[in-house]
Design an enzyme around this catalytic site. Structure first.
Site, short mmCIF file in Angstrom:
data_model
loop_
_atom_site.label_atom_id
_atom_site.label_comp_id
_atom_site.label_asym_id
_atom_site.label_seq_id
_atom_site.Cartn_x
_atom_site.Cartn_y
_atom_site.Cartn_z
N TYR A 109 -18.11 35.86 35.30
CA TYR A 109 -17.28 35.46 33.88
C TYR A 109 -15.73 35.18 34.07
O TYR A 109 -15.20 36.51 34.91
CB TYR A 109 -17.33 36.23 33.27
CG TYR A 109 -17.30 36.09 31.55
CD1 TYR A 109 -18.62 35.02 31.40
CD2 TYR A 109 -16.30 36.59 30.72
CE1 TYR A 109 -18.61 34.98 30.06
CE2 TYR A 109 -16.18 36.34 29.04
CZ TYR A 109 -17.25 35.84 29.17
OH TYR A 109 -17.61 35.58 28.04
N ASN A 160 -35.10 29.75 21.54
CA ASN A 160 -35.05 31.27 21.26
C ASN A 160 -34.43 32.09 21.65
O ASN A 160 -34.97 33.13 21.77
CB ASN A 160 -36.66 31.06 22.43
CG ASN A 160 -35.85 30.75 23.90
OD1 ASN A 160 -35.73 29.25 24.45
ND2 ASN A 160 -36.43 31.81 24.73
N GLY A 162 -30.91 34.96 20.49
CA GLY A 162 -30.59 35.77 19.47
C GLY A 162 -29.36 34.76 19.01
O GLY A 162 -29.72 34.36 17.77
N VAL A 163 -28.53 33.70 19.34
CA VAL A 163 -27.51 32.79 18.77
C VAL A 163 -28.55 32.18 18.44
O VAL A 163 -28.47 31.22 17.35
CB VAL A 163 -26.33 32.26 19.20
CG1 VAL A 163 -26.22 30.92 19.59
CG2 VAL A 163 -25.70 33.01 20.10
N PHE A 277 -16.40 26.33 22.94
CA PHE A 277 -16.71 27.78 21.73
C PHE A 277 -16.58 28.81 22.59
O PHE A 277 -17.71 28.30 23.79
CB PHE A 277 -16.94 27.68 20.94
CG PHE A 277 -17.21 28.76 19.91
CD1 PHE A 277 -16.53 29.12 18.91
CD2 PHE A 277 -18.30 30.44 20.68
CE1 PHE A 277 -16.32 29.74 18.34
CE2 PHE A 277 -17.91 31.30 19.18
CZ PHE A 277 -17.37 31.66 18.32
N LYS A 337 -34.23 40.55 23.30
CA LYS A 337 -33.14 40.80 23.68
C LYS A 337 -33.35 42.41 23.66
O LYS A 337 -33.89 43.48 23.22
CB LYS A 337 -32.13 41.49 22.30
CG LYS A 337 -30.51 41.88 22.35
CD LYS A 337 -29.52 40.55 23.42
CE LYS A 337 -29.21 39.10 22.87
NZ LYS A 337 -28.41 38.56 23.74
#
Length: 342
Positions: A109, A160, A162-163, A277, A337
């Site tokens: 990351y 599909n 979560g966002v 973003f 999730k």
């Protein structure tokens, strides 16, 4: 225990945690960056910590080196920090495992926590005690970390996720049509049924994006002005072809770990715009714009209270079974999730 800024969920106490698909809640300025909100089920984030209860040490999912999560993450006792005058001790109740959390543990990351580190960035917790200078919170409050015009139609991949599920519901409440791209899978009919129940208008597979039948969709709705991409690779290139001239694609993830490839003709003849973003940068840029953030969060929580924005599919996993949750979060075709319950 977290000493970081949090936001309080007023009136929330001990009912079962039902995380919702937004990361933040309405904010109001206060001296310790803690912001009261009306009760709403808030999307929980993955800070794997538990406060000391009856003398027991808090537990945390700690990693001392980067690598595959199942190999480097360990459940360990953590030291309880001394409570300062402006500090808050929080017992974490539940936390999801997000792709960014996996990437941070792997060391891939863009921003990495100093090692050793406790995994995760989000969560719902209960205040256990507060310092003498903390006026906005009291024991028993539920909190979340503070650092927690689209046109007529929107197209998105990973619908599909979560966002993706949140986008479907917010767009539906705003009168915006959604074209939702998913990968083909054995349980595709069940997935389609679930997304349609959330308010999806069209659901197509990545393969269908390349077929002439896509033109039939645009007989009923205008081509999208906005594309949301968190996959990358060929899926993104194919999705981009369906944007209106001067349309914008926003990339917020790269799950396929493949570059975004754009035909030259899309720039020259259709003048498409590509933007990125990153939530971490967005928070920094809006740190001093609490009024705008509060307005946005108020809107989202109003949707939650009206039942127009609900939690994504979740699987609650006891903290001690964290290895199974980590493995499940990295499997393909998983729409649920993984929520660590502490």
């Amino acid at each position: 225990m977290q000493r970081a800024a949090v936001r309080v969920l007023r009136g929330a106490r001990s009912p079962p945690v039902r995380p919702c698909p937004v990361r933040l809640c309405p904010v109001r300025p206060c001296p310790v960056r803690l912001c009261p909100v009306r009760p709403c089920p808030v999307r929980t984030p993955p800070v794997r910590e538990r406060s000391a209860v009856a003398g027991s040490p808090p537990l945390g999912l700690l990693y001392e080196r980067h690598g595959e999560p199942a190999a480097v993450v360990q459940l360990k006792d953590l030291e309880v920090p001394k409570l300062g005058d402006s500090d808050v001790h929080v017992k974490m109740l539940a936390a999801p495992i997000n792709p960014a959390d996996i990437n941070m543990i792997q060391g891939t990351y863009p921003i990495l926590s100093p090692l050793p580190a406790v995994g995760g960035n989000e969560g719902v917790g209960e205040v256990l005690e507060v310092g003498p200078r903390v006026m906005a919170l009291k024991p028993g409050d539920w909190v979340i970390p503070a650092d927690a015009g689209l046109g007529d139609s929107v197209i998105q991949n990973a619908a599909n996720s979560g966002v993706g599920q949140a986008v479907i519901q917010i767009a539906r409440a705003s009168g915006i049509k959604t074209i939702n791209v998913v990968r083909d899978r054995p349980d595709l009919p069940k997935l389609v049924e679930r997304l349609m129940a959330l308010g999806a208008d069209y659901i197509v597979t990545e393969e269908m994006l390349r077929k002439p039948e896509m033109k039939d969709i645009f007989k009923s709705i205008p081509r999208p002005r906005l594309a949301l991409n968190c996959v990358g690779g060929k899926s993104t290139t194919d999705m981009l072809r369906h944007l209106q001239p001067k349309g914008t694609m926003v990339t917020y993830g790269g799950m396929a770990k493949q570059p975004v490839t754009v035909p030259v003709s899309a720039f020259i003849f259709r003048d498409v715009r590509l933007r990125g973003f990153w939530m971490t940068q967005w928070r920094k840029q809006h740190a001093q714009d609490q009024e705008s953030v509060a307005g946005m969060m108020d809107t989202l929580c109003q949707l939650i209270r009206r039942g127009q924005l609900t939690a994504p599919a979740c699987t609650q996993v006891p903290l001690q079974e964290y290895r199974a949750a980590l493995d499940a979060s990295m499997k393909p075709f998983i729409s649920s999730k993984q929520i660590l319950v502490l």
